[in-house]
Design a protein around this motif. Structure first.
Motif, PDB file in Angstrom:
ATOM      1  N   LEU A 100       0.829  -1.207   0.000  1.00 31.94           N
ATOM      2  CA  LEU A 100       0.000   0.000   0.000  1.00 31.94           C
ATOM      3  C   LEU A 100       0.864   1.258   0.000  1.00 31.94           C
ATOM      4  O   LEU A 100       0.521   2.256  -0.656  1.00 31.94           O
ATOM      5  N   ALA A 101       1.983   1.239   0.710  1.00 27.53           N
ATOM      6  CA  ALA A 101       2.878   2.396   0.736  1.00 27.53           C
ATOM      7  C   ALA A 101       3.469   2.653  -0.643  1.00 27.53           C
ATOM      8  O   ALA A 101       3.607   3.809  -1.076  1.00 27.53           O
ATOM      9  N   LEU A 102       3.815   1.596  -1.360  1.00 29.34           N
ATOM     10  CA  LEU A 102       4.321   1.758  -2.722  1.00 29.34           C
ATOM     11  C   LEU A 102       3.224   2.246  -3.662  1.00 29.34           C
ATOM     12  O   LEU A 102       3.457   3.088  -4.529  1.00 29.34           O
ATOM     13  N   HIS A 103       2.030   1.709  -3.484  1.00 30.53           N
ATOM     14  CA  HIS A 103       0.899   2.121  -4.317  1.00 30.53           C
ATOM     15  C   HIS A 103       0.614   3.612  -4.147  1.00 30.53           C
ATOM     16  O   HIS A 103       0.177   4.283  -5.099  1.00 30.53           O
ATOM     17  N   ALA A 104       0.873   4.137  -2.951  1.00 28.75           N
ATOM     18  CA  ALA A 104       0.653   5.559  -2.696  1.00 28.75           C
ATOM     19  C   ALA A 104       1.567   6.445  -3.540  1.00 28.75           C
ATOM     20  O   ALA A 104       1.269   7.627  -3.763  1.00 28.75           O
ATOM     21  N   LEU A 105       2.659   5.867  -4.065  1.00 28.51           N
ATOM     22  CA  LEU A 105       3.558   6.620  -4.936  1.00 28.51           C
ATOM     23  C   LEU A 105       3.011   6.727  -6.356  1.00 28.51           C
ATOM     24  O   LEU A 105       3.508   7.523  -7.149  1.00 28.51           O
ATOM     25  N   GLY A 106       2.022   5.882  -6.685  1.00 23.77           N
ATOM     26  CA  GLY A 106       1.407   6.009  -8.012  1.00 23.77           C
ATOM     27  C   GLY A 106       1.097   4.730  -8.743  1.00 23.77           C
ATOM     28  O   GLY A 106      -0.007   4.578  -9.292  1.00 23.77           O
ATOM     29  N   ARG A 124       9.658 -21.879   3.154  1.00 20.57           N
ATOM     30  CA  ARG A 124       9.627 -22.918   4.186  1.00 20.57           C
ATOM     31  C   ARG A 124       8.235 -23.080   4.778  1.00 20.57           C
ATOM     32  O   ARG A 124       7.922 -24.101   5.383  1.00 20.57           O
ATOM     33  N   ALA A 125       7.393 -22.067   4.611  1.00 21.95           N
ATOM     34  CA  ALA A 125       6.019 -22.149   5.114  1.00 21.95           C
ATOM     35  C   ALA A 125       5.127 -22.979   4.204  1.00 21.95           C
ATOM     36  O   ALA A 125       3.987 -23.283   4.560  1.00 21.95           O
ATOM     37  N   GLY A 126       5.637 -23.332   3.039  1.00 21.47           N
ATOM     38  CA  GLY A 126       4.872 -24.154   2.116  1.00 21.47           C
ATOM     39  C   GLY A 126       4.051 -23.378   1.114  1.00 21.47           C
ATOM     40  O   GLY A 126       3.644 -23.905   0.089  1.00 21.47           O
ATOM     41  N   THR A 127       3.795 -22.102   1.399  1.00 21.57           N
ATOM     42  CA  THR A 127       2.991 -21.260   0.516  1.00 21.57           C
ATOM     43  C   THR A 127       3.648 -19.888   0.384  1.00 21.57           C
ATOM     44  O   THR A 127       4.102 -19.324   1.378  1.00 21.57           O
ATOM     45  N   CYS A 128       3.697 -19.381  -0.828  1.00 24.87           N
ATOM     46  CA  CYS A 128       4.175 -18.021  -1.064  1.00 24.87           C
ATOM     47  C   CYS A 128       2.984 -17.127  -1.396  1.00 24.87           C
ATOM     48  O   CYS A 128       1.998 -17.582  -1.979  1.00 24.87           O
ATOM     49  N   ARG A 129       3.107 -15.861  -1.017  1.00 17.51           N
ATOM     50  CA  ARG A 129       1.998 -14.926  -1.196  1.00 17.51           C
ATOM     51  C   ARG A 129       2.498 -13.700  -1.954  1.00 17.51           C
ATOM     52  O   ARG A 129       3.432 -13.038  -1.517  1.00 17.51           O
ATOM     53  N   ASP A 130       1.877 -13.411  -3.078  1.00 18.94           N
ATOM     54  CA  ASP A 130       2.144 -12.181  -3.814  1.00 18.94           C
ATOM     55  C   ASP A 130       0.997 -11.218  -3.535  1.00 18.94           C
ATOM     56  O   ASP A 130      -0.175 -11.577  -3.680  1.00 18.94           O
ATOM     57  N   VAL A 131       1.338 -10.005  -3.114  1.00 21.34           N
ATOM     58  CA  VAL A 131       0.326  -9.013  -2.762  1.00 21.34           C
ATOM     59  C   VAL A 131       0.153  -8.048  -3.930  1.00 21.34           C
ATOM     60  O   VAL A 131       1.104  -7.362  -4.326  1.00 21.34           O
ATOM     61  N   VAL A 132      -1.046  -8.002  -4.476  1.00 19.23           N
ATOM     62  CA  VAL A 132      -1.359  -7.133  -5.610  1.00 19.23           C
ATOM     63  C   VAL A 132      -2.234  -5.987  -5.114  1.00 19.23           C
ATOM     64  O   VAL A 132      -3.251  -6.218  -4.451  1.00 19.23           O
ATOM     65  N   VAL A 133      -1.835  -4.754  -5.425  1.00 16.38           N
ATOM     66  CA  VAL A 133      -2.654  -3.590  -5.092  1.00 16.38           C
ATOM     67  C   VAL A 133      -2.875  -2.789  -6.372  1.00 16.38           C
ATOM     68  O   VAL A 133      -1.921  -2.376  -7.032  1.00 16.38           O
ATOM     69  N   ARG A 134      -4.141  -2.609  -6.706  1.00 19.35           N
ATOM     70  CA  ARG A 134      -4.505  -1.824  -7.897  1.00 19.35           C
ATOM     71  C   ARG A 134      -5.749  -1.015  -7.575  1.00 19.35           C
ATOM     72  O   ARG A 134      -6.726  -1.564  -7.057  1.00 19.35           O
ATOM     73  N   ASP A 135      -5.711   0.274  -7.872  1.00 22.71           N
ATOM     74  CA  ASP A 135      -6.844   1.165  -7.603  1.00 22.71           C
ATOM     75  C   ASP A 135      -7.292   1.083  -6.147  1.00 22.71           C
ATOM     76  O   ASP A 135      -8.485   1.136  -5.837  1.00 22.71           O
ATOM     77  N   GLY A 136      -6.315   0.921  -5.257  1.00 18.60           N
ATOM     78  CA  GLY A 136      -6.607   0.890  -3.832  1.00 18.60           C
ATOM     79  C   GLY A 136      -7.142  -0.420  -3.309  1.00 18.60           C
ATOM     80  O   GLY A 136      -7.416  -0.555  -2.110  1.00 18.60           O
ATOM     81  N   VAL A 137      -7.295  -1.418  -4.176  1.00 17.93           N
ATOM     82  CA  VAL A 137      -7.824  -2.725  -3.782  1.00 17.93           C
ATOM     83  C   VAL A 137      -6.681  -3.723  -3.648  1.00 17.93           C
ATOM     84  O   VAL A 137      -5.859  -3.864  -4.561  1.00 17.93           O
ATOM     85  N   THR A 138      -6.635  -4.425  -2.519  1.00 16.69           N
ATOM     86  CA  THR A 138      -5.580  -5.395  -2.256  1.00 16.69           C
ATOM     87  C   THR A 138      -6.070  -6.812  -2.508  1.00 16.69           C
ATOM     88  O   THR A 138      -7.131  -7.203  -2.015  1.00 16.69           O
ATOM     89  N   THR A 139      -5.293  -7.570  -3.280  1.00 17.17           N
ATOM     90  CA  THR A 139      -5.586  -8.972  -3.552  1.00 17.17           C
ATOM     91  C   THR A 139      -4.338  -9.786  -3.241  1.00 17.17           C
ATOM     92  O   THR A 139      -3.231  -9.408  -3.638  1.00 17.17           O
TER      93      THR A 139
END
Length: 265
Positions: free
Chosen positions: A159-165, A176-191
């Motif tokens: 969200l902080a990066l998204h605030a730059l534009g 090692r946790a078995g799952t990786c997570r990619d955080v997508v932020v577009r138009d203020g919506v986080t997925t």
């Protein structure tokens, strides 16, 4: 055969063939795109580290980008290692708002070599990111660009990066946790896009490969979330392929021998 989309990469070389332009061109080809390039730096590099870097000047990079844009129908572009603030300004001037522009903010190599100074970080923040379409940092790059504490959660970093534009795809997670997570932020919506982790030390070039795959999918007109998930699938497949390899004495290369992937997926 249908004429392929053209994707431009603005990045440095890797003499070991794992990252930078080598990763970009291999990924473009695997996904059925024609790759063009503007070289920003020549590195003496292998799986153990970056041993020497020769930066090209902003005018040299400008001439390459203008040559490509003047002749080829570029459908998307990605910027990897830029090396200097003046080059970041050139990328913003010539590509932002012209084609979908993916920024992979290469500041530190896999081996820990510093590939961008404070002036480049400032140019990213003040000039390039506000005009780019999407930025694809890992956690360490996101921390460098935002200046936030190390304990900041991924969603807050994105969200902080998204605030730059730009829209953001913050890649990573703990394999090692078995799952990786990619955080997508577009138009203020986080997925959050989760995928099965591939535990391997053969991951040199992963970030370059991901951003190159994302650029190809955006060039084909996919929306960001769909393009991000497709890029995720491609990189996971590449990591699974290279997991058993024994190449080099350091962090080995992610696989770039995947042919006709775009036809299989």
């Amino acid at each position: 055969m249908t004429t392929p989309p053209v994707v431009l990469t603005v990045a440095g070389t890797d003499s070991g063939g794992a990252a930078g332009l080598a990763a970009d061109f291999a990924t473009f080809a695997a996904l059925g795109a024609h790759g063009a390039c503007a070289v920003t730096a020549v590195t003496a590099q292998d799986t153990t580290g970056v041993h020497r870097t020769i930066l090209l000047g902003a005018d040299d990079v400008r001439a390459q980008i203008e040559a490509v844009l003047g002749d080829l129908p570029v459908a998307a572009a990605k910027a990897g290692m830029l090396g200097s603030a003046p080059v970041a300004h050139v990328v913003a001037e010539l590509l932002a708002g012209v084609v979908p522009l993916v920024i992979d903010p290469v500041l530190v190599s896999t081996s820990g070599a510093v590939l961008g100074d404070d002036a480049l970080v400032a140019a990213y923040r003040d000039v390039l990111l506000p005009r780019a379409d999407v930025v694809t940092p890992n956690r360490y790059e996101a921390l460098a660009l935002t200046g936030l504490p190390r304990e900041t959660q991924p969603e807050q970093l994105a969200l902080a990066l998204h605030a730059l534009g730009p829209a953001v795809v913050l890649t990573g997670g703990d394999p090692r946790a078995g799952t990786c997570r990619d955080v997508v932020v577009r138009d203020g919506v986080t997925t959050v896009l989760e995928h099965r982790a591939v535990v391997t030390a053969n991951d040199h070039g992963t970030g370059c490969t991901y951003s190159a795959a994302l650029a190809v999918h955006l060039a084909r007109g996919l929306d960001l979330e769909t393009a991000a998930r497709q890029a995720q699938v491609f990189v996971a497949h590449a990591l699974a392929t290279s997991a058993t390899w024994q190449l080099g004495h350091g962090r080995g290369p992610v696989a770039h021998v995947i042919t006709h992937f775009h036809k299989e997926n």
